[in-house]
Design a protein around this motif. Structure first.
Motif, PDB file in Angstrom:
ATOM      1  N   ILE A 161       0.842  -1.204   0.000  1.00  0.00           N
ATOM      2  CA  ILE A 161       0.000   0.000   0.000  1.00  0.00           C
ATOM      3  C   ILE A 161       0.878   1.255   0.000  1.00  0.00           C
ATOM      4  O   ILE A 161       0.598   2.220  -0.722  1.00  0.00           O
ATOM      5  N   ARG A 162       1.942   1.231   0.785  1.00  0.00           N
ATOM      6  CA  ARG A 162       2.831   2.403   0.839  1.00  0.00           C
ATOM      7  C   ARG A 162       3.512   2.676  -0.487  1.00  0.00           C
ATOM      8  O   ARG A 162       3.943   3.796  -0.753  1.00  0.00           O
ATOM      9  N   ALA A 163       3.604   1.644  -1.324  1.00  0.00           N
ATOM     10  CA  ALA A 163       4.227   1.848  -2.640  1.00  0.00           C
ATOM     11  C   ALA A 163       3.284   2.555  -3.606  1.00  0.00           C
ATOM     12  O   ALA A 163       3.691   2.931  -4.707  1.00  0.00           O
ATOM     13  N   GLU A 164       2.029   2.738  -3.209  1.00  0.00           N
ATOM     14  CA  GLU A 164       1.045   3.397  -4.083  1.00  0.00           C
ATOM     15  C   GLU A 164       0.890   4.865  -3.681  1.00  0.00           C
ATOM     16  O   GLU A 164       0.356   5.158  -2.615  1.00  0.00           O
ATOM     17  N   PRO A 165       1.328   5.798  -4.538  1.00  0.00           N
ATOM     18  CA  PRO A 165       1.264   7.217  -4.179  1.00  0.00           C
ATOM     19  C   PRO A 165      -0.172   7.731  -4.006  1.00  0.00           C
ATOM     20  O   PRO A 165      -0.379   8.727  -3.329  1.00  0.00           O
ATOM     21  N   SER A 166      -1.147   7.044  -4.596  1.00  0.00           N
ATOM     22  CA  SER A 166      -2.524   7.539  -4.495  1.00  0.00           C
ATOM     23  C   SER A 166      -3.276   6.947  -3.299  1.00  0.00           C
ATOM     24  O   SER A 166      -4.459   7.199  -3.118  1.00  0.00           O
ATOM     25  N   LEU A 167      -2.569   6.163  -2.469  1.00  0.00           N
ATOM     26  CA  LEU A 167      -3.168   5.660  -1.234  1.00  0.00           C
ATOM     27  C   LEU A 167      -2.377   6.179  -0.042  1.00  0.00           C
ATOM     28  O   LEU A 167      -1.159   6.344  -0.123  1.00  0.00           O
ATOM     29  N   ARG A 168      -3.078   6.434   1.055  1.00  0.00           N
ATOM     30  CA  ARG A 168      -2.401   6.825   2.293  1.00  0.00           C
ATOM     31  C   ARG A 168      -2.829   5.862   3.393  1.00  0.00           C
ATOM     32  O   ARG A 168      -4.005   5.790   3.761  1.00  0.00           O
ATOM     33  N   LEU A 169      -1.876   5.108   3.899  1.00  0.00           N
ATOM     34  CA  LEU A 169      -2.195   4.084   4.903  1.00  0.00           C
ATOM     35  C   LEU A 169      -2.274   4.718   6.295  1.00  0.00           C
ATOM     36  O   LEU A 169      -1.272   5.193   6.830  1.00  0.00           O
ATOM     37  N   ASP A 170      -3.479   4.713   6.884  1.00  0.00           N
ATOM     38  CA  ASP A 170      -3.693   5.359   8.179  1.00  0.00           C
ATOM     39  C   ASP A 170      -3.703   4.405   9.362  1.00  0.00           C
ATOM     40  O   ASP A 170      -3.676   4.849  10.506  1.00  0.00           O
ATOM     41  N   GLY A 171      -3.810   3.098   9.109  1.00  0.00           N
ATOM     42  CA  GLY A 171      -3.864   2.165  10.230  1.00  0.00           C
ATOM     43  C   GLY A 171      -4.628   0.904   9.891  1.00  0.00           C
ATOM     44  O   GLY A 171      -4.594   0.440   8.751  1.00  0.00           O
ATOM     45  N   VAL A 172      -5.316   0.353  10.886  1.00  0.00           N
ATOM     46  CA  VAL A 172      -5.980  -0.935  10.710  1.00  0.00           C
ATOM     47  C   VAL A 172      -7.430  -0.893  11.176  1.00  0.00           C
ATOM     48  O   VAL A 172      -7.820  -0.091  12.016  1.00  0.00           O
ATOM     49  N   MET A 173      -8.219  -1.798  10.609  1.00  0.00           N
ATOM     50  CA  MET A 173      -9.601  -2.020  11.022  1.00  0.00           C
ATOM     51  C   MET A 173      -9.773  -3.510  11.288  1.00  0.00           C
ATOM     52  O   MET A 173      -9.130  -4.334  10.630  1.00  0.00           O
ATOM     53  N   ALA A 174     -10.616  -3.853  12.255  1.00  0.00           N
ATOM     54  CA  ALA A 174     -10.917  -5.266  12.484  1.00  0.00           C
ATOM     55  C   ALA A 174     -12.303  -5.426  13.092  1.00  0.00           C
ATOM     56  O   ALA A 174     -12.819  -4.518  13.742  1.00  0.00           O
ATOM     57  N   ILE A 175     -12.864  -6.586  12.836  1.00  0.00           N
ATOM     58  CA  ILE A 175     -14.156  -6.969  13.412  1.00  0.00           C
ATOM     59  C   ILE A 175     -13.870  -7.970  14.528  1.00  0.00           C
ATOM     60  O   ILE A 175     -13.181  -8.966  14.316  1.00  0.00           O
ATOM     61  N   GLY A 176     -14.385  -7.699  15.706  1.00  0.00           N
ATOM     62  CA  GLY A 176     -14.138  -8.578  16.851  1.00  0.00           C
ATOM     63  C   GLY A 176     -14.865  -9.899  16.704  1.00  0.00           C
ATOM     64  O   GLY A 176     -15.806 -10.029  15.923  1.00  0.00           O
ATOM     65  N   PRO A 177     -14.412 -10.907  17.449  1.00  0.00           N
ATOM     66  CA  PRO A 177     -15.067 -12.215  17.385  1.00  0.00           C
ATOM     67  C   PRO A 177     -16.497 -12.136  17.924  1.00  0.00           C
ATOM     68  O   PRO A 177     -16.775 -11.394  18.864  1.00  0.00           O
ATOM     69  N   ASP A 178     -17.373 -12.911  17.302  1.00  0.00           N
ATOM     70  CA  ASP A 178     -18.774 -12.927  17.691  1.00  0.00           C
ATOM     71  C   ASP A 178     -18.951 -13.948  18.814  1.00  0.00           C
ATOM     72  O   ASP A 178     -19.294 -15.093  18.577  1.00  0.00           O
ATOM     73  N   THR A 179     -18.689 -13.526  20.035  1.00  0.00           N
ATOM     74  CA  THR A 179     -18.729 -14.436  21.172  1.00  0.00           C
ATOM     75  C   THR A 179     -19.141 -13.666  22.422  1.00  0.00           C
ATOM     76  O   THR A 179     -18.853 -12.472  22.533  1.00  0.00           O
ATOM     77  N   PRO A 180     -19.806 -14.344  23.360  1.00  0.00           N
ATOM     78  CA  PRO A 180     -20.118 -13.674  24.630  1.00  0.00           C
ATOM     79  C   PRO A 180     -18.898 -13.613  25.562  1.00  0.00           C
ATOM     80  O   PRO A 180     -18.955 -12.972  26.609  1.00  0.00           O
ATOM     81  N   ASP A 181     -17.816 -14.273  25.187  1.00  0.00           N
ATOM     82  CA  ASP A 181     -16.613 -14.343  26.031  1.00  0.00           C
ATOM     83  C   ASP A 181     -15.844 -13.020  25.946  1.00  0.00           C
ATOM     84  O   ASP A 181     -15.094 -12.774  25.002  1.00  0.00           O
ATOM     85  N   ARG A 182     -16.012 -12.176  26.973  1.00  0.00           N
ATOM     86  CA  ARG A 182     -15.420 -10.823  26.935  1.00  0.00           C
ATOM     87  C   ARG A 182     -13.888 -10.892  26.889  1.00  0.00           C
ATOM     88  O   ARG A 182     -13.232 -10.032  26.300  1.00  0.00           O
TER      89      ARG A 182
END
Ligand SMILES: *Cc1c(COP(=O)(O)O)cnc(C)c1O
Length: 223
Positions: free
Chosen positions: A147-168
């Motif tokens: 991604i950093r090699a692409e001048p038209s993209l700017r990498l700001d960080g990460v996104m994630a979806i947490g596990p679907d569980t009642p276990d906190r």
């Protein structure tokens, strides 16, 4: 039933602020993205008028239909990226949170370049065995380099979806892995936390919560 949205937004903001302070964090460091997929226009408009500055959508066609009727707002693409839709995504959205492979990054880069814009993106991490998408944390650094090699993209960080569980504890562990991976990937945006797990996300250092049903109520049935 949309007259409750400004009140719900205010209550949610107050709760997030409280949780942030309890975690020793500043509420200003946490952006709230209202996930408006499969929600009717009126409540979305009401939320924006009440000060919601960011919305998230997962479906390109649906977003294209809705965006023309909304007041100015920052628009985040949080759905799966099909390369043949990259151009539409780059046209419609201000940021893309779901880059999970090199060909998606390349397609977005080409589209953004054609539009003469630099598109802020996040790498979507897979931190849950139930998630179909996202790059495994071990492979995130390589994708970051691409991604950093692409001048038209700017990498700001990460996104994630947490596990679907009642276990906190399991949720907290998954979010800790996302936070740790951000340190390797670079950038300062940690987009974790949805309606059911945003408190764990705030404790794990989330800088961006993506909340749908907890703000707008139940989504409309798939058409
Ligand atoms: C739908 C969705 C959300 C919001 O989920 P809620 O449980 O309604 O808060 C957040 N992130 C992504 C990627 C989504 O697809």
């Amino acid at each position: 039933m949309n007259d409750g949205v400004p009140e719900r937004l205010a209550r949610l903001r107050a709760e997030i602020g409280e949780a942030a302070r309890a975690a020793g964090r500043s509420p200003q460091d946490i952006i709230l993205v209202g996930v408006s997929k499969k929600q009717p226009l009126e409540p979305i408009r009401a939320a924006i008028e009440a000060g919601l500055g960011d919305i998230g959508e997962s479906y390109v066609q649906e977003a294209a239909l809705k965006f023309g009727s909304l007041p100015p707002v920052r628009k985040h693409y949080i759905g799966h990226i099909q390369t043949n839709k990259a151009k539409r995504i780059a046209e419609l959205f201000d940021s893309v949170q779901s880059v999970d492979r090199e060909d998606a990054a390349r397609a977005l880069a080409r589209a953004a370049s054609g539009l003469g814009k630099v598109l802020p993106v996040l790498i979507q991490l897979n931190i849950s065995s139930a998630d179909r998408f996202g790059v495994l944390p071990d492979a995130a650094e390589r994708l970051a380099e691409a991604i950093r090699a692409e001048p038209s993209l700017r990498l700001d960080g990460v996104m994630a979806i947490g596990p679907d569980t009642p276990d906190r504890a399991e949720i907290a562990r998954a979010f800790a892995l996302a936070a740790k991976t951000l340190a390797h990937v670079g950038g300062s945006t940690l987009s974790i936390g949805m309606s059911g797990d945003w408190r764990e996300a705030v404790r794990a250092g989330s800088t961006m919560l993506r909340i749908g049903t907890g703000l707008f109520g139940r989504r409309q049935e798939p058409r």
